[in-house]
Structures are given as structure tokens and as C-alpha cells.
Scaffold this motif. Structure first.
Motif, short mmCIF file in Angstrom:
data_model
loop_
_atom_site.label_atom_id
_atom_site.label_comp_id
_atom_site.label_asym_id
_atom_site.label_seq_id
_atom_site.Cartn_x
_atom_site.Cartn_y
_atom_site.Cartn_z
N PHE A 67 0.87 -1.17 0.00
CA PHE A 67 0.00 0.00 0.00
C PHE A 67 0.91 1.23 0.00
O PHE A 67 1.81 1.35 0.83
N TYR A 74 -0.43 11.13 -4.42
CA TYR A 74 -1.49 10.14 -4.23
C TYR A 74 -0.94 8.99 -3.40
O TYR A 74 0.15 8.52 -3.65
N TRP A 75 -1.70 8.53 -2.41
CA TRP A 75 -1.26 7.43 -1.58
C TRP A 75 -2.47 6.62 -1.14
O TRP A 75 -3.60 7.06 -1.24
N SER A 76 -2.23 5.39 -0.65
CA SER A 76 -3.33 4.50 -0.30
C SER A 76 -3.31 4.05 1.15
O SER A 76 -4.15 3.26 1.57
N TYR A 96 -8.00 5.86 -1.08
CA TYR A 96 -7.36 6.68 -2.12
C TYR A 96 -7.26 8.08 -1.56
O TYR A 96 -8.26 8.77 -1.40
N SER A 106 -11.66 7.68 1.53
CA SER A 106 -11.00 6.71 2.40
C SER A 106 -11.89 5.52 2.65
O SER A 106 -13.10 5.64 2.60
#
Length: 107
Positions: A67, A74-76, A96, A106
Motif C-alpha cells: 500500500f 497520491y497514496w493508499s 485513495y 478513504s
């Protein structure tokens, strides 16, 4: 020790598993082994949750399960993200995430 999955259930996966099918397998294995060693040695019992939480989340969910937590756009994976449903803050959230609050979703 209790098992999460039975050996019978995992038997086919064990038989067909190839280390080469997992990107960075050896690094991921080493990360997991380090956590196991810290647990067995008692080190984790001697630390407060706040001392290990970020490292645990980033190591296991980020480095092992891939992840994304390091991208600046952008991060997860996000720590302490306030939920939209009830305003609570779990230790970590998967979803996201972006700097643009209008696009953020989220899980």
C-alpha cells in the motif's frame, strides 16, 4: 498457537507458490522475520504502542503489502485518518488519498 487459516485450506497455495512471483520477496520476508524476532525477544512488550505503531503500519501494510504511503501526490495508506461516517480515527486507513480534499476517498 492458533492459526488464521488451516493447513488444508492453504495446501494448494503452498504447493503452487513461487517466491519469484512476489516482487521484493526477500526484503518482505526479512521485514516479517524482524517483527517476529522483536515479538519473540520481548522487545515489543517493553515498548509503548506509540513507539511502534507508525513503523508497524508502514512496514507491514506499506512495505510488505505494497500500500503506497510514500507518494507526495497520491497514496493508499494513511495514519489517524478521521472517518467520514462517525468521526473516529483508526490507527490506519486504506483508501485513495490525495492533497486535493475534494478527490479524497478513504475506506
Amino acid at each position: 498457537m492458533n492459526q488464521l487459516f488451516s493447513s488444508e485450506l492453504l495446501q494448494d497455495y503452498y504447493f503452487n507458490f513461487k517466491n519469484s512471483s512476489v516482487p521484493n520477496f526477500n526484503i518482505k520476508k526479512l521485514i516479517i522475520e524482524n517483527w517476529i524476532n522483536e515479538l519473540k525477544s520481548g522487545k515489543l512488550d517493553s515498548l509503548k504502542e506509540e513507539e511502534v505503531k507508525s513503523r508497524f503500519i508502514n512496514n507491514l501494510f506499506g512495505d510488505v503489502l505494497d500500500f503506497n504511503y510514500g507518494n507526495s501526490n497520491y497514496w493508499s495508506l494513511r495514519e489517524e485518518a478521521k472517518t467520514k461516517s462517525d468521526g473516529t480515527k483508526p490507527d490506519a486507513a486504506l483508501g485513495y488519498f490525495t492533497q486535493d480534499k475534494k478527490k479524497m476517498m478513504s475506506g
